[in-house]
Design a protein around this motif. Structure first.
Motif, PDB file in Angstrom:
ATOM      1  N   VAL A  32      -2.052  72.285 -31.936  1.00 50.73           N
ATOM      2  CA  VAL A  32      -0.970  71.410 -32.380  1.00 50.73           C
ATOM      3  C   VAL A  32      -1.529  70.040 -32.736  1.00 50.73           C
ATOM      4  CG1 VAL A  32       1.238  70.344 -31.765  1.00 50.73           C
ATOM      5  CG2 VAL A  32       0.670  72.621 -30.886  1.00 50.73           C
ATOM      6  N   ALA A  33      -1.251  69.590 -33.949  1.00 47.74           N
ATOM      7  CA  ALA A  33      -1.530  68.205 -34.332  1.00 47.74           C
ATOM      8  C   ALA A  33      -0.393  67.357 -33.788  1.00 47.74           C
ATOM      9  CB  ALA A  33      -1.620  68.078 -35.849  1.00 47.74           C
ATOM     10  N   VAL A  34      -0.676  66.561 -32.792  1.00 43.20           N
ATOM     11  CA  VAL A  34       0.356  65.873 -32.020  1.00 43.20           C
ATOM     12  C   VAL A  34       0.907  64.676 -32.798  1.00 43.20           C
ATOM     13  CG1 VAL A  34       0.853  64.672 -29.867  1.00 43.20           C
ATOM     14  CG2 VAL A  34      -0.699  66.640 -29.872  1.00 43.20           C
ATOM     15  N   LYS A  35       2.223  64.580 -32.828  1.00 38.20           N
ATOM     16  CA  LYS A  35       2.905  63.457 -33.468  1.00 38.20           C
ATOM     17  C   LYS A  35       3.570  62.527 -32.455  1.00 38.20           C
ATOM     18  CE  LYS A  35       1.963  65.065 -37.557  1.00 38.20           C
ATOM     19  NZ  LYS A  35       0.913  64.421 -38.377  1.00 38.20           N
ATOM     20  N   ALA A  36       3.963  63.077 -31.309  1.00 42.32           N
ATOM     21  CA  ALA A  36       4.613  62.260 -30.274  1.00 42.32           C
ATOM     22  C   ALA A  36       4.331  62.855 -28.901  1.00 42.32           C
ATOM     23  CB  ALA A  36       6.113  62.177 -30.512  1.00 42.32           C
ATOM     24  N   ILE A  37       4.245  61.966 -27.918  1.00 45.34           N
ATOM     25  CA  ILE A  37       3.966  62.324 -26.524  1.00 45.34           C
ATOM     26  C   ILE A  37       5.010  61.646 -25.651  1.00 45.34           C
ATOM     27  CG2 ILE A  37       2.287  62.133 -24.627  1.00 45.34           C
ATOM     28  CD1 ILE A  37       0.146  61.711 -26.893  1.00 45.34           C
ATOM     29  N   SER A  38       5.507  62.370 -24.666  1.00 44.78           N
ATOM     30  CA  SER A  38       6.453  61.789 -23.712  1.00 44.78           C
ATOM     31  C   SER A  38       5.752  61.537 -22.386  1.00 44.78           C
ATOM     32  CB  SER A  38       7.636  62.744 -23.512  1.00 44.78           C
ATOM     33  OG  SER A  38       8.481  62.292 -22.484  1.00 44.78           O
ATOM     34  N   ALA A 279      24.708  69.280 -27.329  1.00 44.70           N
ATOM     35  CA  ALA A 279      25.033  69.278 -25.898  1.00 44.70           C
ATOM     36  C   ALA A 279      24.161  68.283 -25.138  1.00 44.70           C
ATOM     37  CB  ALA A 279      24.867  70.676 -25.309  1.00 44.70           C
ATOM     38  N   ILE A 280      22.926  68.090 -25.614  1.00 44.73           N
ATOM     39  CA  ILE A 280      22.052  67.073 -25.028  1.00 44.73           C
ATOM     40  C   ILE A 280      21.459  66.225 -26.136  1.00 44.73           C
ATOM     41  CG2 ILE A 280      21.480  68.381 -22.946  1.00 44.73           C
ATOM     42  CD1 ILE A 280      18.779  69.071 -24.251  1.00 44.73           C
ATOM     43  N   LYS A 281      21.203  64.975 -25.809  1.00 43.43           N
ATOM     44  CA  LYS A 281      20.523  64.050 -26.722  1.00 43.43           C
ATOM     45  C   LYS A 281      19.645  63.131 -25.883  1.00 43.43           C
ATOM     46  CE  LYS A 281      21.248  60.547 -30.318  1.00 43.43           C
ATOM     47  NZ  LYS A 281      20.245  61.149 -31.223  1.00 43.43           N
ATOM     48  N   PRO A 282      18.341  63.130 -26.125  1.00 36.29           N
ATOM     49  CA  PRO A 282      17.467  62.257 -25.350  1.00 36.29           C
ATOM     50  C   PRO A 282      17.678  60.797 -25.726  1.00 36.29           C
ATOM     51  CG  PRO A 282      16.244  63.268 -27.122  1.00 36.29           C
ATOM     52  CD  PRO A 282      17.608  63.905 -27.136  1.00 36.29           C
ATOM     53  N   ASN A 283      17.526  59.939 -24.734  1.00 39.02           N
ATOM     54  CA  ASN A 283      17.561  58.501 -25.005  1.00 39.02           C
ATOM     55  C   ASN A 283      16.130  57.974 -25.007  1.00 39.02           C
ATOM     56  OD1 ASN A 283      19.331  56.032 -25.267  1.00 39.02           O
ATOM     57  ND2 ASN A 283      18.005  55.400 -23.572  1.00 39.02           N
ATOM     58  N   ILE A 284      15.711  57.448 -26.154  1.00 41.37           N
ATOM     59  CA  ILE A 284      14.371  56.871 -26.268  1.00 41.37           C
ATOM     60  C   ILE A 284      14.442  55.410 -25.843  1.00 41.37           C
ATOM     61  CG2 ILE A 284      12.391  56.465 -27.762  1.00 41.37           C
ATOM     62  CD1 ILE A 284      13.166  59.423 -27.422  1.00 41.37           C
ATOM     63  N   TYR A 285      13.849  55.113 -24.704  1.00 46.51           N
ATOM     64  CA  TYR A 285      13.920  53.764 -24.141  1.00 46.51           C
ATOM     65  C   TYR A 285      12.975  52.812 -24.866  1.00 46.51           C
ATOM     66  CZ  TYR A 285      13.674  50.081 -20.574  1.00 46.51           C
ATOM     67  OH  TYR A 285      13.699  48.874 -19.897  1.00 46.51           O
ATOM     68  N   LYS A 286      11.706  53.197 -24.950  1.00 44.39           N
ATOM     69  CA  LYS A 286      10.723  52.392 -25.677  1.00 44.39           C
ATOM     70  C   LYS A 286       9.676  53.311 -26.286  1.00 44.39           C
ATOM     71  CE  LYS A 286      10.976  47.934 -23.265  1.00 44.39           C
ATOM     72  NZ  LYS A 286      10.225  46.900 -22.526  1.00 44.39           N
ATOM     73  N   THR A 287       9.106  52.867 -27.390  1.00 44.42           N
ATOM     74  CA  THR A 287       8.066  53.624 -28.075  1.00 44.42           C
ATOM     75  C   THR A 287       6.810  52.767 -28.197  1.00 44.42           C
ATOM     76  OG1 THR A 287       9.734  54.828 -29.348  1.00 44.42           O
ATOM     77  CG2 THR A 287       7.490  54.882 -30.186  1.00 44.42           C
ATOM     78  N   PHE A 288       5.666  53.405 -27.945  1.00 43.65           N
ATOM     79  CA  PHE A 288       4.377  52.719 -28.003  1.00 43.65           C
ATOM     80  C   PHE A 288       3.445  53.453 -28.948  1.00 43.65           C
ATOM     81  CE2 PHE A 288       6.199  51.517 -23.977  1.00 43.65           C
ATOM     82  CZ  PHE A 288       5.792  50.207 -23.768  1.00 43.65           C
ATOM     83  N   VAL A 309      10.129  57.108 -22.187  1.00 44.63           N
ATOM     84  CA  VAL A 309       9.103  56.326 -22.886  1.00 44.63           C
ATOM     85  C   VAL A 309       8.254  57.287 -23.721  1.00 44.63           C
ATOM     86  CG1 VAL A 309       6.998  54.954 -22.579  1.00 44.63           C
ATOM     87  CG2 VAL A 309       9.014  54.481 -21.172  1.00 44.63           C
ATOM     88  N   ILE A 310       8.061  56.930 -25.003  1.00 42.74           N
ATOM     89  CA  ILE A 310       7.382  57.798 -25.960  1.00 42.74           C
ATOM     90  C   ILE A 310       6.182  57.084 -26.554  1.00 42.74           C
ATOM     91  CG2 ILE A 310       7.635  59.092 -28.119  1.00 42.74           C
ATOM     92  CD1 ILE A 310       9.286  60.212 -25.785  1.00 42.74           C
ATOM     93  N   VAL A 311       5.126  57.859 -26.787  1.00 43.58           N
ATOM     94  CA  VAL A 311       3.935  57.366 -27.479  1.00 43.58           C
ATOM     95  C   VAL A 311       3.790  58.157 -28.772  1.00 43.58           C
ATOM     96  CG1 VAL A 311       1.411  57.282 -27.409  1.00 43.58           C
ATOM     97  CG2 VAL A 311       2.748  56.625 -25.388  1.00 43.58           C
ATOM     98  N   THR A 312       3.525  57.467 -29.870  1.00 47.02           N
ATOM     99  CA  THR A 312       3.438  58.125 -31.179  1.00 47.02           C
ATOM    100  C   THR A 312       2.031  58.042 -31.758  1.00 47.02           C
ATOM    101  OG1 THR A 312       4.129  56.105 -32.318  1.00 47.02           O
ATOM    102  CG2 THR A 312       5.848  57.678 -31.718  1.00 47.02           C
ATOM    103  N   LEU A 313       1.697  59.052 -32.549  1.00 40.60           N
ATOM    104  CA  LEU A 313       0.402  59.106 -33.234  1.00 40.60           C
ATOM    105  C   LEU A 313       0.648  59.061 -34.744  1.00 40.60           C
ATOM    106  CD1 LEU A 313       0.076  60.831 -30.461  1.00 40.60           C
ATOM    107  CD2 LEU A 313      -2.112  61.459 -31.471  1.00 40.60           C
TER     108      LEU A 313
END
Length: 313
Positions: A32-38, A279-288, A309-313
């Motif tokens: 997997v070419a990673v685009k986002a990490i939690s 039915a569910i929706k994640p809340n993204i608090y901050k992105t780095f 908290v999410i980290v993006t590539l």
């Protein structure tokens, strides 16, 4: 490829950007070419001691932390049937174990992933992994329509998914949260919010069918107190159950136990359906940014995140 490596046990300052070899895949894995990490508390806590690192990742250093990813399949093993090159996927990889998610590319078992819903971003998909799986694996099959369910720390990663999942199962959801997060937890499905700074939930509640606890200690003990006879509390907090909680449970024919989340494509596909239906929706608090992983760790360590908290590539 680039990866964030932990060179030795210690604080976020020990996380470093490095060039490492791209992983090879087994016949049942995809690359997997990673685009986002939690990120999760389970990411940030083990790095402080060699004992915890050794138990989760082995003794080799440096180590690559993390489990929660969303990205695009670039290679597929010969035995893989559910995914092909170009598919967008998300999942919690190799938990418990070494997911090695803090990297540009991750080798992931087919049995740990699901196709990403078309209505969510990579960031939202990555967020809906360990925390959402924990909530689902605790609640599914354990609660019924109309049950009174208490979710501890409802604005947190696990908590905010648990509120939504319990609500989707038809439960009457009560949660604990700070006053500043009251509107948030009510907006995602809680019927009642108890301010843990000014109120004691154990003095307010009774006859609760089920409690999801993420705090342990005295909160776990008090959670057991508010259960009705025959009720259940499941905690995510450690493996040492307080003796007082056990004693209270025995007197009231109550069940008190803990759980360790596990990787599961079946459960990821359940979450996929919940994301698709709303039915569910994640809340993204901050992105780095990926290069700012240490700052992302520091943010999680504050213990005040609302959602993920999410980290993006």
């Amino acid at each position: 490829m680039k990866a964030i490596v932990l060179t030795k046990a210690g604080g976020p300052e020990n996380l470093h950007l490095a060039e490492v070899e791209k992983p090879s895949i087994k016949e049942n894995e995809v690359l997997v070419a990673v685009k986002a990490i939690s990120l999760n508390p389970a990411d940030v806590k083990p790095k402080y001691t060699d004992k915890m690192l050794d138990s989760m990742y082995g003794k080799n250093r440096p180590v690559i932390l993390g489990w929660d990813i969303a990205g695009t399949v670039t290679e597929a093993g010969t035995a893989v049937t559910d995914f092909k090159v170009g598919d967008t996927v998300f999942g919690m990889v190799n938990f418990p174990g070494a997911g090695k998610a803090y990297a540009e590319f991750v080798a992931a078992p087919e049995a740990h992933l699901a196709l990403m819903p078309s209505n969510v971003s990579f960031e939202e998909a990555a967020a809906t992994t360990l925390a959402a799986l924990t909530a689902l694996q605790i609640l599914e099959g354990k609660i019924n329509k109309g049950d009174k369910v208490l979710i501890q720390a409802g604005s947190g990663g696990v908590g905010h998914f648990a509120i939504q999942i319990a609500k989707s199962f038809g439960a009457y959801v009560i949660t604990t949260a700070s006053a500043k997060n009251k509107d948030f937890v009510l907006s995602i499905g809680a019927a009642e919010a108890i301010d843990y700074h000014t109120q004691k939930f154990e003095e307010i509640l009774s006859d609760i069918d089920f409690v999801l606890d993420t705090q342990g200690g005295q909160v776990l003990v008090n959670s057991t107190k508010v259960l009705k006879d025959g009720g259940t509390v499941i905690t995510t907090f450690g493996m040492d159950m307080p003796e007082e909680a056990k004693a209270i449970a025995e007197k009231g024919n109550k069940t008190v136990s803990n759980i360790l989340v596990h990787s599961s494509a079946k459960d990821m596909n359940t979450l996929k359906g919940m994301l698709e239906s709303g039915a569910i929706k994640p809340n993204i608090y901050k992105t780095f940014a990926f290069e700012d992983m240490a700052d992302a760790h520091r943010e999680v360590e504050k213990g005040r995140t609302v959602g993920k908290v999410i980290v993006t590539l």
